[in-house]
Design an enzyme around this catalytic site. Structure first.
Site, PDB file in Angstrom:
ATOM      1  N   ASP A 262       0.859  -1.192   0.000  1.00 55.94           N
ATOM      2  CA  ASP A 262       0.000   0.000   0.000  1.00 55.94           C
ATOM      3  C   ASP A 262       0.891   1.236   0.000  1.00 55.94           C
ATOM      4  O   ASP A 262       2.067   1.171   0.371  1.00 55.94           O
ATOM      5  CB  ASP A 262      -0.915  -0.002   1.240  1.00 55.94           C
TER       6      ASP A 262
ATOM      7  N   ASP B 103       4.022   2.629  -4.209  1.00 60.14           N
ATOM      8  CA  ASP B 103       3.236   3.616  -4.940  1.00 60.14           C
ATOM      9  C   ASP B 103       3.068   3.078  -6.361  1.00 60.14           C
ATOM     10  O   ASP B 103       4.045   2.979  -7.106  1.00 60.14           O
ATOM     11  CB  ASP B 103       4.000   4.956  -4.930  1.00 60.14           C
TER      12      ASP B 103
ATOM     13  N   TYR C 236     -14.498   8.089 -12.800  1.00 65.57           N
ATOM     14  CA  TYR C 236     -14.260   6.737 -12.279  1.00 65.57           C
ATOM     15  C   TYR C 236     -14.817   5.690 -13.251  1.00 65.57           C
ATOM     16  O   TYR C 236     -14.127   4.726 -13.621  1.00 65.57           O
ATOM     17  CB  TYR C 236     -14.933   6.650 -10.911  1.00 65.57           C
TER      18      TYR C 236
ATOM     19  N   LYS D  48     -12.842   2.880 -15.422  1.00 66.05           N
ATOM     20  CA  LYS D  48     -13.106   1.450 -15.266  1.00 66.05           C
ATOM     21  C   LYS D  48     -13.485   0.808 -16.606  1.00 66.05           C
ATOM     22  O   LYS D  48     -13.058  -0.305 -16.911  1.00 66.05           O
ATOM     23  CB  LYS D  48     -14.216   1.221 -14.225  1.00 66.05           C
TER      24      LYS D  48
HETATM   25  C1  AKB Z   1     -18.199   3.714  -5.408  1.00 69.58           C
HETATM   26  O1  AKB Z   1     -19.254   4.029  -4.837  1.00 69.58           O
HETATM   27  O2  AKB Z   1     -17.498   4.508  -6.041  1.00 69.58           O
HETATM   28  C2  AKB Z   1     -17.761   2.274  -5.351  1.00 69.58           C
HETATM   29  C3  AKB Z   1     -18.231   1.500  -6.549  1.00 69.58           C
HETATM   30  C4  AKB Z   1     -19.657   1.199  -6.730  1.00 69.58           C
HETATM   31  O3  AKB Z   1     -17.428   1.114  -7.353  1.00 69.58           O
HETATM   32  N1  AKB Z   1     -18.233   1.654  -4.155  1.00 69.58           N
END
Ligand code: AKB
Length: 316
Positions: free
Chosen positions: A34, A52, A142, A146
């Site tokens: 970590d 890192d 995010y 992904k």
């Molecule tokens: C978030 O809320 O960002 C995470 C996810 C659903 O990937 N828990």
């Protein structure tokens, strides 16, 4: 004996994953890594390295020396924090993945686990019982990272034979380690407040249904996918995984079955828009068919387990 490296071991998933892997493979076979200087208390019994993931050269050096069979790459910025730091989120969520995929391509790692999320879906995706293959137009940094990561995982499998496996995690509920920076975090926070003060203010509206899962199920799913014979893992982007779908109101009612006086208030913030872009529930038939996935926890069992085990003194 198998050697395993878990990067991002101090986080919500990492802590419980390392504990379970150590139970199965032996404490000294599982290296926790970590970015923090200090290893989290729960993992101090076994090997720890400060790492890192953005320092490509030192990750390469470590992996080439240690030669772990399996690498679980969990270091990432979650949805809510990523919206506040989009550049850094993109960098962290993508660069670490390329470092590990390239090391596997060069033969230094046998198998990779990389977590995806329900965040790969967006407002144009069918919301109910979201299929494995469907419209994917995520609107968060995010989710975009992904989805891009999933495409790269499949590409490295198809082009270079890299054995990479992935799950689209729903929101995860657990008591060992607190989550940080996610949109689904309310479903963990609520238990600490229910026990501490008997009252909670949700940052999502009462009818915001989201796919969720109790951590024990998520850890079991992760390990079962990693242990499945290679030919059974037919999806190399990422598997849909369903657990329990509930709203803040459903969760509050279930808590009230145990703590009669518990009160919930609603004060939605910027995370509401993120939640509104995600599915209500998920179809995980592909995971069931390919590697025999079956969840154990329903809402009642999850709530009882959380209320029994959450330690409210962890809340500042
Ligand atoms: C978030 O809320 O960002 C995470 C996810 C659903 O990937 N828990």
């Amino acid at each position: 004996m198998k050697k395993i490296l878990v990067i991002g071991a101090g986080g919500q998933i990492g802590t419980e994953l390392v504990l379970e892997l150590r139970k199965r493979h032996g404490v000294h076979q599982v290296i926790a890594a970590d970015v923090k200087d200090e290893c989290v208390d729960a993992l101090k019994a076994g090997p720890y390295v400060k790492m890192d993931v953005l320092d490509r050269a030192s990750v390469q050096l470590f992996v080439k020396e240690e030669r772990p069979d399996d690498v679980y790459l969990l270091a990432a910025l979650l949805s809510a924090t990523a919206e506040k730091h989009p550049d850094f989120a993109w960098k962290l969520n993508m660069e670490g993945l390329f470092t590990i995929l390239d090391l596997a391509k060069e033969g230094y790692i046998k198998k990779i686990f990389w977590p995806s999320s329900i965040a790969v879906f967006g407002p144009t995706t069918p919301r109910k019982n979201t299929p494995q293959y469907t419209i994917m137009e995520p609107t968060t940094v995010y989710g975009i990272s992904k989805l891009a990561g999933e495409r790269w995982c499949e590409y490295y499998f198809n082009k270079f034979g890299v054995d990479v496996r992935s799950i689209r995690y729903p929101g995860l509920v657990s008591y060992t380690s607190l989550p940080g920076g996610g949109t689904t975090d309310y479903a963990v926070d609520i238990f600490y407040h229910a026990k501490k003060s008997g009252e909670y203010t949700s940052f999502l509206t009462k009818d915001s249904a989201l796919p969720m899962m109790y951590m024990e199920d998520a850890i079991r799913a992760t390990i079962e996918l990693m242990d499945a014979p290679k030919e059974q893992v037919k999806i190399r982007s990422s598997y849909n995984l369903a657990g329990i779908s509930f709203t803040p109101e459903d969760l509050a009612l279930s808590i009230q079955n145990n703590i009669k006086t518990f009160k919930i208030n609603y004060q939605p913030d910027f995370r509401q828009e993120i939640a509104d872009s995600w599915p209500d529930s998920i179809d995980d038939n592909a995971a069931k068919q390919d590697w025999g996935w079956k969840e154990k926890y329903d809402l009642k069992l999850m709530v009882e387990t959380m209320l029994k085990n959450v330690d409210p003194s962890k809340l500042n």
